[in-house]
Design a protein around this motif. Sequence first.
Motif, PDB file in Angstrom:
ATOM      1  N   THR A   9       9.077  44.491 -36.287  1.00  0.00           N
ATOM      2  CA  THR A   9       8.545  45.812 -35.966  1.00  0.00           C
ATOM      3  C   THR A   9       9.599  46.624 -35.222  1.00  0.00           C
ATOM      4  N   TYR A  10       9.847  47.834 -35.716  1.00  0.00           N
ATOM      5  CA  TYR A  10      10.816  48.741 -35.096  1.00  0.00           C
ATOM      6  C   TYR A  10      10.107  50.006 -34.652  1.00  0.00           C
ATOM      7  N   ARG A  11      10.752  50.704 -33.757  1.00  0.00           N
ATOM      8  CA  ARG A  11      10.270  52.030 -33.374  1.00  0.00           C
ATOM      9  C   ARG A  11      11.335  53.036 -33.724  1.00  0.00           C
ATOM     10  N   LEU A  37       6.366  50.590 -50.046  1.00  0.00           N
ATOM     11  CA  LEU A  37       6.173  51.418 -48.856  1.00  0.00           C
ATOM     12  C   LEU A  37       4.699  51.765 -48.681  1.00  0.00           C
ATOM     13  N   PHE A  38       4.262  51.744 -47.432  1.00  0.00           N
ATOM     14  CA  PHE A  38       2.885  52.074 -47.076  1.00  0.00           C
ATOM     15  C   PHE A  38       2.923  53.113 -45.965  1.00  0.00           C
ATOM     16  N   GLY A  39       1.940  53.990 -45.950  1.00  0.00           N
ATOM     17  CA  GLY A  39       1.872  54.980 -44.877  1.00  0.00           C
ATOM     18  C   GLY A  39       1.299  56.283 -45.391  1.00  0.00           C
ATOM     19  N   GLU A  40       0.670  57.001 -44.493  1.00  0.00           N
ATOM     20  CA  GLU A  40      -0.050  58.215 -44.884  1.00  0.00           C
ATOM     21  C   GLU A  40       0.901  59.358 -45.293  1.00  0.00           C
ATOM     22  N   LEU A  41       0.305  60.461 -45.726  1.00  0.00           N
ATOM     23  CA  LEU A  41       1.059  61.674 -46.090  1.00  0.00           C
ATOM     24  C   LEU A  41       1.968  62.076 -44.940  1.00  0.00           C
ATOM     25  N   GLY A  42       3.226  62.300 -45.238  1.00  0.00           N
ATOM     26  CA  GLY A  42       4.146  62.776 -44.219  1.00  0.00           C
ATOM     27  C   GLY A  42       4.622  61.712 -43.242  1.00  0.00           C
ATOM     28  N   ALA A  43       4.317  60.449 -43.516  1.00  0.00           N
ATOM     29  CA  ALA A  43       4.724  59.361 -42.609  1.00  0.00           C
ATOM     30  C   ALA A  43       6.245  59.246 -42.539  1.00  0.00           C
ATOM     31  N   GLY A  44       6.895  59.475 -43.659  1.00  0.00           N
ATOM     32  CA  GLY A  44       8.351  59.364 -43.715  1.00  0.00           C
ATOM     33  C   GLY A  44       8.829  58.406 -44.804  1.00  0.00           C
ATOM     34  N   LYS A  45       7.982  58.167 -45.776  1.00  0.00           N
ATOM     35  CA  LYS A  45       8.321  57.226 -46.856  1.00  0.00           C
ATOM     36  C   LYS A  45       9.509  57.729 -47.680  1.00  0.00           C
ATOM     37  N   ILE A 129       4.972  52.519 -42.446  1.00  0.00           N
ATOM     38  CA  ILE A 129       5.365  53.539 -41.467  1.00  0.00           C
ATOM     39  C   ILE A 129       4.100  54.181 -40.897  1.00  0.00           C
ATOM     40  N   THR A 130       3.962  54.111 -39.580  1.00  0.00           N
ATOM     41  CA  THR A 130       2.762  54.626 -38.909  1.00  0.00           C
ATOM     42  C   THR A 130       3.174  55.620 -37.834  1.00  0.00           C
ATOM     43  N   PRO A 131       2.468  56.729 -37.721  1.00  0.00           N
ATOM     44  CA  PRO A 131       2.790  57.691 -36.665  1.00  0.00           C
ATOM     45  C   PRO A 131       2.645  57.049 -35.287  1.00  0.00           C
ATOM     46  N   ALA A 132       3.499  57.431 -34.362  1.00  0.00           N
ATOM     47  CA  ALA A 132       3.389  56.958 -32.978  1.00  0.00           C
ATOM     48  C   ALA A 132       2.993  58.141 -32.098  1.00  0.00           C
ATOM     49  N   GLU A 133       3.137  57.986 -30.801  1.00  0.00           N
ATOM     50  CA  GLU A 133       2.608  58.979 -29.854  1.00  0.00           C
ATOM     51  C   GLU A 133       3.153  60.394 -30.058  1.00  0.00           C
ATOM     52  N   THR A 134       4.469  60.485 -30.293  1.00  0.00           N
ATOM     53  CA  THR A 134       5.062  61.821 -30.355  1.00  0.00           C
ATOM     54  C   THR A 134       5.159  62.316 -31.797  1.00  0.00           C
ATOM     55  N   GLU A 135       5.470  63.570 -31.928  1.00  0.00           N
ATOM     56  CA  GLU A 135       5.602  64.231 -33.229  1.00  0.00           C
ATOM     57  C   GLU A 135       6.559  63.486 -34.167  1.00  0.00           C
ATOM     58  N   ARG A 138       7.649  57.027 -34.820  1.00  0.00           N
ATOM     59  CA  ARG A 138       7.046  56.214 -35.890  1.00  0.00           C
ATOM     60  C   ARG A 138       7.177  54.740 -35.532  1.00  0.00           C
ATOM     61  N   VAL A 139       6.197  53.960 -35.927  1.00  0.00           N
ATOM     62  CA  VAL A 139       6.336  52.511 -35.865  1.00  0.00           C
ATOM     63  C   VAL A 139       6.625  52.063 -37.290  1.00  0.00           C
ATOM     64  N   ILE A 140       7.667  51.270 -37.453  1.00  0.00           N
ATOM     65  CA  ILE A 140       8.061  50.825 -38.795  1.00  0.00           C
ATOM     66  C   ILE A 140       8.041  49.301 -38.853  1.00  0.00           C
ATOM     67  N   GLU A 141       7.090  48.782 -39.604  1.00  0.00           N
ATOM     68  CA  GLU A 141       6.970  47.332 -39.743  1.00  0.00           C
ATOM     69  C   GLU A 141       7.583  46.926 -41.073  1.00  0.00           C
ATOM     70  N   MET A 142       8.426  45.931 -41.016  1.00  0.00           N
ATOM     71  CA  MET A 142       9.076  45.465 -42.256  1.00  0.00           C
ATOM     72  C   MET A 142       8.798  43.988 -42.474  1.00  0.00           C
ATOM     73  N   GLU A 143       8.402  43.680 -43.679  1.00  0.00           N
ATOM     74  CA  GLU A 143       8.210  42.297 -44.085  1.00  0.00           C
ATOM     75  C   GLU A 143       9.267  41.987 -45.131  1.00  0.00           C
ATOM     76  N   THR A 144      10.236  41.175 -44.744  1.00  0.00           N
ATOM     77  CA  THR A 144      11.413  40.959 -45.599  1.00  0.00           C
ATOM     78  C   THR A 144      11.713  39.459 -45.676  1.00  0.00           C
ATOM     79  N   PRO A 145      12.591  39.061 -46.595  1.00  0.00           N
ATOM     80  CA  PRO A 145      12.928  37.631 -46.680  1.00  0.00           C
ATOM     81  C   PRO A 145      13.506  37.120 -45.353  1.00  0.00           C
ATOM     82  N   ALA A 146      13.060  35.928 -44.961  1.00  0.00           N
ATOM     83  CA  ALA A 146      13.486  35.362 -43.658  1.00  0.00           C
ATOM     84  C   ALA A 146      14.965  34.990 -43.698  1.00  0.00           C
TER      85      ALA A 146
END
Length: 146
Positions: A9-11, A37-45, A129-135, A138-146
């Motif tokens: 998880t990144y910010r 990629l997952f995330g709502e409209l305008g998330a930053g995909k 990609i999920t919106p965070a507190e500020t404009e 974003r919180v960016i969660e990545m599931e990738t090969p270990a």
Amino acid sequence: MKKGMKKTTYRSGSCEETMRLARMLGEQLKPGSVVALFGELGAGKTRFVQGLAEALQVQDVVNSPTFTLVNEYRGILPIYHIDLYRIQQEDEALDLGLDEYLYGEGVTVIEWSERIMNILPSSAWKVRITPAETETGRVIEMETPA
Ligand SMILES: Nc1ncnc2c1ncn2[C@@H]1O[C@H](COP(=O)(O)OP(=O)(O)OP(=O)(O)O)[C@@H](O)[C@H]1O
Ligand SMILES: [Mg+2]
């Protein structure tokens, strides 16, 4: 989560930071990789896809494939940029020839992967990609090969 994958998880505080994270991921892509990629409209995909494309040295302009549903770019690997926002049913993705992309030699990047949960290969890398507190936060969660 699938065995052999790890979740990180990144910010991100800005558009540039999101693109930097995407470039980092992009450098690990290989022929046949699928990035969902997952995330709502305008998330930053789409921004994220721009970063991935940069890492693969794509020179073309990278924008959402609004009318075509699929954009193809040439970098050090072919990239198929797919946006499934407009599809109603998973069948429609298959009608688009999605399988050809998913199991081909290029890199496939999908916006609105929520639409094809049953078709998505279990080996797909996942980025949420999920919106965070500020404009611009974003919180960016990545599931990738270990
Ligand atoms: N931290 C951030 N990361 C990414 N984009 C950001 C960030 N902060 C602000 N933005 C802005 O948010 C917008 C994201 O737009 P983008 O087209 O990438 O969204 P999207 O998730 O692809 O939306 P859509 O579902 O409509 O395709 C851009 O205008 C971008 O500049
Ligand atoms: Mg988009």
